[in-house]
Write a protein that holds these residues in place. Structure first.
Motif, PDB file in Angstrom:
ATOM      1  N   LYS A   1       0.847  -1.209   0.000  1.00  0.00           N
ATOM      2  CA  LYS A   1       0.000   0.000   0.000  1.00  0.00           C
ATOM      3  C   LYS A   1       0.881   1.257   0.000  1.00  0.00           C
ATOM      4  N   PHE A   2       0.590   2.154  -0.935  1.00  0.00           N
ATOM      5  CA  PHE A   2       1.255   3.464  -0.952  1.00  0.00           C
ATOM      6  C   PHE A   2       0.496   4.420  -0.051  1.00  0.00           C
ATOM      7  N   TYR A   3       1.208   5.341   0.592  1.00  0.00           N
ATOM      8  CA  TYR A   3       0.582   6.477   1.253  1.00  0.00           C
ATOM      9  C   TYR A   3       0.765   7.677   0.323  1.00  0.00           C
ATOM     10  N   PRO A   4      -0.016   8.739   0.514  1.00  0.00           N
ATOM     11  CA  PRO A   4       0.128   9.907  -0.362  1.00  0.00           C
ATOM     12  C   PRO A   4       1.442  10.670  -0.211  1.00  0.00           C
ATOM     13  N   ALA A   5       2.125  10.479   0.922  1.00  0.00           N
ATOM     14  CA  ALA A   5       3.407  11.172   1.127  1.00  0.00           C
ATOM     15  C   ALA A   5       4.183  10.487   2.255  1.00  0.00           C
ATOM     16  N   GLU A   6       5.477  10.824   2.334  1.00  0.00           N
ATOM     17  CA  GLU A   6       6.355  10.240   3.366  1.00  0.00           C
ATOM     18  C   GLU A   6       7.359  11.297   3.799  1.00  0.00           C
ATOM     19  N   LEU A   7       7.508  11.439   5.115  1.00  0.00           N
ATOM     20  CA  LEU A   7       8.472  12.368   5.734  1.00  0.00           C
ATOM     21  C   LEU A   7       9.753  11.603   6.064  1.00  0.00           C
ATOM     22  N   HIS A   8      10.899  12.203   5.780  1.00  0.00           N
ATOM     23  CA  HIS A   8      12.199  11.625   6.145  1.00  0.00           C
ATOM     24  C   HIS A   8      12.962  12.600   7.036  1.00  0.00           C
ATOM     25  N   LEU A   9      13.272  12.148   8.258  1.00  0.00           N
ATOM     26  CA  LEU A   9      14.109  12.930   9.187  1.00  0.00           C
ATOM     27  C   LEU A   9      15.497  12.301   9.148  1.00  0.00           C
ATOM     28  N   VAL A  10      16.472  13.069   8.626  1.00  0.00           N
ATOM     29  CA  VAL A  10      17.798  12.551   8.292  1.00  0.00           C
ATOM     30  C   VAL A  10      18.796  12.901   9.388  1.00  0.00           C
ATOM     31  N   HIS A  11      19.442  11.854   9.954  1.00  0.00           N
ATOM     32  CA  HIS A  11      20.398  12.045  11.056  1.00  0.00           C
ATOM     33  C   HIS A  11      21.718  11.390  10.662  1.00  0.00           C
ATOM     34  N   TRP A  12      22.839  11.880  11.237  1.00  0.00           N
ATOM     35  CA  TRP A  12      24.139  11.252  10.920  1.00  0.00           C
ATOM     36  C   TRP A  12      24.937  10.967  12.176  1.00  0.00           C
ATOM     37  N   ASN A  13      25.838   9.981  12.073  1.00  0.00           N
ATOM     38  CA  ASN A  13      26.593   9.443  13.197  1.00  0.00           C
ATOM     39  C   ASN A  13      27.821  10.305  13.455  1.00  0.00           C
ATOM     40  N   ALA A  14      27.618  11.360  14.248  1.00  0.00           N
ATOM     41  CA  ALA A  14      28.704  12.319  14.527  1.00  0.00           C
ATOM     42  C   ALA A  14      29.632  11.805  15.619  1.00  0.00           C
ATOM     43  N   VAL A  15      29.266  10.661  16.223  1.00  0.00           N
ATOM     44  CA  VAL A  15      30.153  10.061  17.233  1.00  0.00           C
ATOM     45  C   VAL A  15      31.363   9.448  16.520  1.00  0.00           C
ATOM     46  N   VAL A  16      31.088   8.815  15.366  1.00  0.00           N
ATOM     47  CA  VAL A  16      32.140   8.075  14.653  1.00  0.00           C
ATOM     48  C   VAL A  16      32.736   8.882  13.501  1.00  0.00           C
ATOM     49  N   TYR A  17      31.914   9.706  12.799  1.00  0.00           N
ATOM     50  CA  TYR A  17      32.389  10.376  11.578  1.00  0.00           C
ATOM     51  C   TYR A  17      32.466  11.886  11.782  1.00  0.00           C
ATOM     52  N   PRO A  18      33.488  12.534  11.204  1.00  0.00           N
ATOM     53  CA  PRO A  18      33.722  13.976  11.434  1.00  0.00           C
ATOM     54  C   PRO A  18      32.732  14.866  10.698  1.00  0.00           C
ATOM     55  N   THR A  19      32.219  14.397   9.553  1.00  0.00           N
ATOM     56  CA  THR A  19      31.282  15.245   8.798  1.00  0.00           C
ATOM     57  C   THR A  19      30.120  14.394   8.267  1.00  0.00           C
ATOM     58  N   PHE A  20      29.026  15.077   7.932  1.00  0.00           N
ATOM     59  CA  PHE A  20      27.854  14.421   7.314  1.00  0.00           C
ATOM     60  C   PHE A  20      28.274  13.769   6.007  1.00  0.00           C
ATOM     61  N   GLU A  21      29.100  14.511   5.221  1.00  0.00           N
ATOM     62  CA  GLU A  21      29.508  14.017   3.909  1.00  0.00           C
ATOM     63  C   GLU A  21      30.256  12.694   4.025  1.00  0.00           C
ATOM     64  N   GLU A  22      31.046  12.557   5.079  1.00  0.00           N
ATOM     65  CA  GLU A  22      31.747  11.269   5.248  1.00  0.00           C
ATOM     66  C   GLU A  22      30.783  10.191   5.721  1.00  0.00           C
ATOM     67  N   ALA A  23      29.874  10.566   6.621  1.00  0.00           N
ATOM     68  CA  ALA A  23      28.898   9.587   7.153  1.00  0.00           C
ATOM     69  C   ALA A  23      28.035   9.020   6.024  1.00  0.00           C
ATOM     70  N   VAL A  24      27.753   9.860   5.010  1.00  0.00           N
ATOM     71  CA  VAL A  24      26.923   9.426   3.869  1.00  0.00           C
ATOM     72  C   VAL A  24      27.538   8.218   3.169  1.00  0.00           C
ATOM     73  N   MET A  25      28.863   8.059   3.296  1.00  0.00           N
ATOM     74  CA  MET A  25      29.570   6.983   2.574  1.00  0.00           C
ATOM     75  C   MET A  25      29.739   5.727   3.423  1.00  0.00           C
ATOM     76  N   GLU A  26      29.250   5.712   4.659  1.00  0.00           N
ATOM     77  CA  GLU A  26      29.546   4.582   5.577  1.00  0.00           C
ATOM     78  C   GLU A  26      28.290   3.810   5.955  1.00  0.00           C
ATOM     79  N   GLY A  27      28.447   2.493   6.124  1.00  0.00           N
ATOM     80  CA  GLY A  27      27.304   1.609   6.377  1.00  0.00           C
ATOM     81  C   GLY A  27      26.495   1.986   7.599  1.00  0.00           C
ATOM     82  N   ASP A  28      27.142   2.546   8.608  1.00  0.00           N
ATOM     83  CA  ASP A  28      26.414   2.964   9.834  1.00  0.00           C
ATOM     84  C   ASP A  28      26.434   4.493   9.963  1.00  0.00           C
ATOM     85  N   GLY A  29      26.514   5.157   8.822  1.00  0.00           N
ATOM     86  CA  GLY A  29      26.672   6.613   8.842  1.00  0.00           C
ATOM     87  C   GLY A  29      25.412   7.396   9.111  1.00  0.00           C
ATOM     88  N   LEU A  30      24.263   6.880   8.594  1.00  0.00           N
ATOM     89  CA  LEU A  30      23.018   7.667   8.667  1.00  0.00           C
ATOM     90  C   LEU A  30      21.897   6.863   9.315  1.00  0.00           C
TER      91      LEU A  30
END
Ligand SMILES: CCOC(=O)CCc1ccc(S(N)(=O)=O)cc1
Ligand SMILES: [Zn+2]
Length: 261
Positions: free
Chosen positions: A112-141
């Motif tokens: 079943k589709f819904y009419p819309a979906e909200l995404h709240l995007v978080h990154w692992n600042a404990v392990v990675y120095p920047t969001f851009e680096e976290a984007v590339m890692e398996g446990d980054g986001l």
């Protein structure tokens, strides 16, 4: 008869003609969540969410969606617990929606589709120095997905809706000083979780998805306001920003876990 979405990639924004599958991709998103195939995991903790409304910076139209961005220079708006081993910092939230109420969400539940979906995007600042680096890692986001369904007027969402005319065109931005995204979360704590990817380029397999079981209700006028936005810049031939969701991806060797029985 309910019309199923035909293949819209022909008339779509260039983004959605991006490679539908990533060569070698084994954990792509979005997926269909087959409720009866999800596995209750008693080890899953409640998700703890604490957002500071003052970390809100601006709202802008990036040509794919509209997003509200947050000051992520410190641990002021974070999530912890749930399936997560570290705490993750809120970076932005955005939505995906359809041209009509029959579809629009990225994930589906029992197809079943819904009419819309909200995404709240978080990154692992404990392990990675920047969001851009976290984007590339398996446990980054970690992305919290919340389904929107047609129903009652949503007071908290209206603040966002009122700002949309000012960011109608791609690359327009307005200041947005205080907003608490917690008002967009449903009261029920139940969620599904699985290992997936970004649903727009770079499509990296770096997301722990946390999909809330309970949708929030928004009214027709609020959904229509999303559909007034444009993919295109001021002065270009207008293309309405609708159907900005990626097609479903194969589950492959993954299990969707649930926090509830
Ligand atoms: C470093 C460049 O990478 C980015 O900016 C990724 C942004 C980005 C964040 C979240 C998502 S979604 N729809 O999967 O929640 C897609 C793309
Ligand atoms: Zn998204």
């Amino acid at each position: 008869a309910t019309c199923t979405p035909k293949n819209r990639n022909d008339a779509l924004h260039p983004l959605w003609q991006s490679p539908l599958t990533i060569p070698g991709g084994t954990r792509q998103s979005p997926i269909n969540i087959q409720w009866r195939d999800s596995v209750y995991d008693p080890v899953l903790k409640p998700l703890k969410i604490s957002y500071d409304p003052a970390t809100c910076l601006h709202i802008w139209n990036n040509g794919y969606s509209f997003l509200v961005e947050f000051d992520d220079s410190a641990d002021r708006s974070i999530i912890v617990g749930g399936p997560l081993e570290n705490q993750y910092r809120l970076k932005q939230f955005h939505f995906h929606w359809g041209a009509i109420n029959e579809w629009g969400s990225e994930h589906t539940v029992d197809s079943k589709f819904y009419p819309a979906e909200l995404h709240l995007v978080h990154w692992n600042a404990v392990v990675y120095p920047t969001f851009e680096e976290a984007v590339m890692e398996g446990d980054g986001l970690a992305v919290i997905g919340v389904f929107l369904k047609l129903g009652a007027h949503h007071e908290g969402l209206q603040t966002l809706v009122d700002a949309l005319p000012a960011i109608k065109h791609k690359d327009t931005v307005i200041e947005f000083d205080v907003f608490d995204p917690s008002c967009l979360l449903p009261p029920c704590p139940d969620y599904w979780t699985y290992a997936g990817s970004l649903t727009t380029p770079p499509l990296t397999e770096s997301v722990t998805w946390i999909i809330k079981k309970q949708p929030i209700e928004v009214d027709e006028n609020q959904l229509e306001a999303f559909r007034m936005l444009l993919f295109t810049s001021d002065g270009e031939e207008e293309k309405r920003m609708v159907d900005n969701f990626r097609p479903l991806q194969p589950l492959m060797n993954r299990t969707v876990r649930s926090s509830f029985q």
